[in-house]
Design a protein around this motif. Structure first.
Motif, PDB file in Angstrom:
ATOM      1  N   LYS A 277       0.748  -1.341   0.001  1.00  0.00           N
ATOM      2  CA  LYS A 277       0.036   0.026  -0.098  1.00  0.00           C
ATOM      3  C   LYS A 277       0.889   1.219   0.068  1.00  0.00           C
ATOM      4  N   ARG A 278       1.861   1.223   0.738  1.00  0.00           N
ATOM      5  CA  ARG A 278       2.911   2.311   0.890  1.00  0.00           C
ATOM      6  C   ARG A 278       3.487   2.940  -0.441  1.00  0.00           C
ATOM      7  N   VAL A 279       3.851   1.612  -1.136  1.00  0.00           N
ATOM      8  CA  VAL A 279       4.537   1.822  -2.382  1.00  0.00           C
ATOM      9  C   VAL A 279       3.479   2.382  -3.497  1.00  0.00           C
ATOM     10  N   VAL A 280       2.214   2.017  -3.665  1.00  0.00           N
ATOM     11  CA  VAL A 280       1.389   2.563  -4.398  1.00  0.00           C
ATOM     12  C   VAL A 280       1.084   3.848  -4.283  1.00  0.00           C
ATOM     13  N   ARG A 281       0.976   4.078  -2.752  1.00  0.00           N
ATOM     14  CA  ARG A 281       0.500   5.665  -2.695  1.00  0.00           C
ATOM     15  C   ARG A 281       1.914   6.438  -2.871  1.00  0.00           C
ATOM     16  N   GLU A 282       2.948   6.106  -2.878  1.00  0.00           N
ATOM     17  CA  GLU A 282       3.935   6.850  -3.072  1.00  0.00           C
ATOM     18  C   GLU A 282       4.164   7.122  -4.445  1.00  0.00           C
ATOM     19  N   PHE A 283       3.695   6.005  -5.351  1.00  0.00           N
ATOM     20  CA  PHE A 283       3.611   6.150  -6.829  1.00  0.00           C
ATOM     21  C   PHE A 283       2.517   7.087  -7.103  1.00  0.00           C
ATOM     22  N   CYS A 284       1.414   6.979  -6.584  1.00  0.00           N
ATOM     23  CA  CYS A 284       0.237   7.865  -6.675  1.00  0.00           C
ATOM     24  C   CYS A 284       0.672   9.282  -6.589  1.00  0.00           C
ATOM     25  N   SER A 285       1.291   9.602  -5.457  1.00  0.00           N
ATOM     26  CA  SER A 285       2.048  11.084  -5.033  1.00  0.00           C
ATOM     27  C   SER A 285       2.913  11.361  -6.135  1.00  0.00           C
ATOM     28  N   ALA A 286       3.680  10.645  -6.787  1.00  0.00           N
ATOM     29  CA  ALA A 286       4.509  10.986  -7.870  1.00  0.00           C
ATOM     30  C   ALA A 286       3.674  11.525  -9.161  1.00  0.00           C
ATOM     31  N   VAL A 287       2.463  10.572  -9.436  1.00  0.00           N
ATOM     32  CA  VAL A 287       1.839  10.960 -10.709  1.00  0.00           C
ATOM     33  C   VAL A 287       1.070  12.259 -10.394  1.00  0.00           C
ATOM     34  N   ARG A 288       0.537  12.548  -9.145  1.00  0.00           N
ATOM     35  CA  ARG A 288      -0.287  13.639  -8.991  1.00  0.00           C
ATOM     36  C   ARG A 288       0.814  14.845  -9.102  1.00  0.00           C
ATOM     37  N   MET A 289       1.905  14.577  -8.348  1.00  0.00           N
ATOM     38  CA  MET A 289       3.057  15.791  -8.492  1.00  0.00           C
ATOM     39  C   MET A 289       3.140  16.263 -10.028  1.00  0.00           C
ATOM     40  N   ALA A 290       3.276  15.214 -11.075  1.00  0.00           N
ATOM     41  CA  ALA A 290       3.261  15.539 -12.299  1.00  0.00           C
ATOM     42  C   ALA A 290       2.330  16.069 -12.866  1.00  0.00           C
ATOM     43  N   VAL A 291       0.985  15.899 -12.683  1.00  0.00           N
ATOM     44  CA  VAL A 291      -0.034  16.343 -13.142  1.00  0.00           C
ATOM     45  C   VAL A 291      -0.531  17.699 -12.360  1.00  0.00           C
ATOM     46  N   LYS A 292      -0.704  17.647 -11.321  1.00  0.00           N
ATOM     47  CA  LYS A 292      -1.147  18.760 -10.320  1.00  0.00           C
ATOM     48  C   LYS A 292      -0.204  19.676  -9.683  1.00  0.00           C
ATOM     49  N   GLY A 293       1.039  19.129  -9.482  1.00  0.00           N
ATOM     50  CA  GLY A 293       2.041  19.762  -8.603  1.00  0.00           C
ATOM     51  C   GLY A 293       1.810  19.791  -7.119  1.00  0.00           C
ATOM     52  N   ARG A 294       1.094  18.636  -6.781  1.00  0.00           N
ATOM     53  CA  ARG A 294       0.848  18.637  -5.336  1.00  0.00           C
ATOM     54  C   ARG A 294       0.775  17.067  -4.920  1.00  0.00           C
ATOM     55  N   PRO A 295       1.444  16.847  -3.838  1.00  0.00           N
ATOM     56  CA  PRO A 295       1.669  15.427  -3.204  1.00  0.00           C
ATOM     57  C   PRO A 295       0.225  14.853  -2.812  1.00  0.00           C
ATOM     58  N   LEU A 296       0.076  13.596  -2.834  1.00  0.00           N
ATOM     59  CA  LEU A 296      -0.732  12.905  -2.315  1.00  0.00           C
ATOM     60  C   LEU A 296      -0.950  13.273  -0.750  1.00  0.00           C
ATOM     61  N   PHE A 297      -2.075  13.206  -0.136  1.00  0.00           N
ATOM     62  CA  PHE A 297      -1.986  13.526   1.444  1.00  0.00           C
ATOM     63  C   PHE A 297      -1.776  12.083   2.155  1.00  0.00           C
ATOM     64  N   ASP A 298      -1.092  12.298   3.298  1.00  0.00           N
ATOM     65  CA  ASP A 298      -0.580  11.474   4.132  1.00  0.00           C
ATOM     66  C   ASP A 298      -1.968  10.386   4.459  1.00  0.00           C
ATOM     67  N   GLU A 299      -1.700   9.179   4.463  1.00  0.00           N
ATOM     68  CA  GLU A 299      -2.621   8.007   4.862  1.00  0.00           C
ATOM     69  C   GLU A 299      -3.098   8.308   6.155  1.00  0.00           C
ATOM     70  N   PHE A 300      -4.458   8.098   6.643  1.00  0.00           N
ATOM     71  CA  PHE A 300      -4.824   8.192   8.025  1.00  0.00           C
ATOM     72  C   PHE A 300      -4.125   7.014   8.809  1.00  0.00           C
ATOM     73  N   PRO A 301      -3.845   7.140   9.982  1.00  0.00           N
ATOM     74  CA  PRO A 301      -3.253   5.875  10.742  1.00  0.00           C
ATOM     75  C   PRO A 301      -3.904   4.871  11.101  1.00  0.00           C
ATOM     76  N   TRP A 302      -5.290   5.093  10.937  1.00  0.00           N
ATOM     77  CA  TRP A 302      -6.214   3.841  11.323  1.00  0.00           C
ATOM     78  C   TRP A 302      -6.585   2.919  10.004  1.00  0.00           C
ATOM     79  N   ARG A 303      -5.955   3.731   9.070  1.00  0.00           N
ATOM     80  CA  ARG A 303      -6.503   2.566   7.757  1.00  0.00           C
ATOM     81  C   ARG A 303      -5.252   1.646   7.491  1.00  0.00           C
TER      82      ARG A 303
END
Length: 303
Positions: A277-303
């Motif tokens: 899950k962590r690697v998938v979210r890191e990759f999603c954050s990289a995609v969002r940075m390339a498209v929107k210039g913003r990182p993905l929000f941090d995962e909630f600790p209870w998920r």
């Protein structure tokens, strides 16, 4: 989209004598349409659902993208059982954006008759942006499950689509790869109908064990990620993403270009769910940075 089982389910198509496929509570339906409002914020403009699928009210907790609604899909019916037929349709209109996930992992119960099928359709118009990051799917003993996904995406839109599957309930009687069959298909096209790619994975552990060398030897969890995006963005993400094998964390990942210069395919293997899950979210954050210039929000600790 068809909810008719594929050839791989032929040995299992005995109808449930108590609750046949399509009975009340066994045919879930969901349709969500996101579009821009007059203030530049994306909203869930249209929603239609049928039990057991439930959608929580959209939330705007992402400080990096406060205009983006975050929506969680829930199920009131517990795990998927034999004869379930679910359908999800998600549309993102021109210029709108959304983040969609599930409230918890999807459990696939032991099945004695028939199979469970999910059909999904994603439609993204010009300059639309959608992140689809559901929680993992957990197949139990003798699960028979199909997920059929169809994507129609504008050349200027971006879809981040992910799915994560575990080996089963590893600590419950050692239910490790003892499901009957998983059938996972994804296909993409342009609004005019031109096909971009088509992929199908059929996993039948009793015939060919995923534990074998060349499959998932040593790993119990896999993630399949498809990113459909303009070619320039895809090349930026591809150039900055290094394939790796991290034996200490027990996780490995690889990336390749999709046909038709339409995007990327990213795969992750792991011994446990959280590193994947962590690697998938890191990759999603990289995609969002390339498209929107913003990182993905941090995962909630209870998920």
């Amino acid at each position: 989209m068809s909810s008719v089982p594929g050839y791989e389910f032929a040995p299992y198509l005995t109808e449930n004598p108590v609750l046949p496929a399509g009975s009340a509570g066994k045919r879930g339906y969901l349709r969500m349409v996101f579009e821009m409002d007059g203030e530049g914020r994306s909203v869930l403009r249209d929603l239609e659902r049928r039990t057991p699928l439930i959608v929580q009210q959209e939330l705007y907790f992402d400080e990096q993208m406060p205009q983006m609604p975050c929506v969680y899909i829930l199920s009131s019916g517990g795990p998927n059982v034999d004869g379930d037929r679910y359908e999800q349709n998600i549309t993102v209109r021109r210029g709108a954006c959304a983040h969609v996930s599930t409230g918890a992992a999807t459990k696939l119960a032991e099945m004695h008759h028939d199979c469970s099928i999910m059909t999904q359709r994603f439609t993204l118009e010009d300059d639309a942006y959608l992140e689809y990051l559901p929680e993992p799917t957990i197949p139990c003993r003798h699960t028979r499950y199909a997920c059929d996904t169809s994507i129609e995406v504008s050349p200027s839109a971006t879809l981040f689509y992910s799915e994560i599957y575990t080996c089963g309930r590893r600590y419950y009687g050692d239910e490790r790869f003892v499901y009957d069959v998983l059938s996972l298909s994804v296909r993409g096209s342009r609004p005019g109908g031109d096909e971009l790619f088509r992929e199908k994975m059929v996993i039948r552990p009793y015939e060919n064990s995923p534990l074998s060398v060349g499959a998932m030897n040593g790993y119990d969890v896999f993630a399949n990620v498809v990113v459909l995006t303009p070619e320039s963005i895809a090349e930026t993400v591809y150039a900055s993403t290094e394939p790796f094998i991290d034996r200490d964390r027990g996780v490995a990942a690889g990336i390749t270009r999709l046909p038709s210069a339409c995007g990327l395919s990213f795969r992750v293997l792991g011994r446990d769910t959280e590193p994947v899950k962590r690697v998938v979210r890191e990759f999603c954050s990289a995609v969002r940075m390339a498209v929107k210039g913003r990182p993905l929000f941090d995962e909630f600790p209870w998920r």
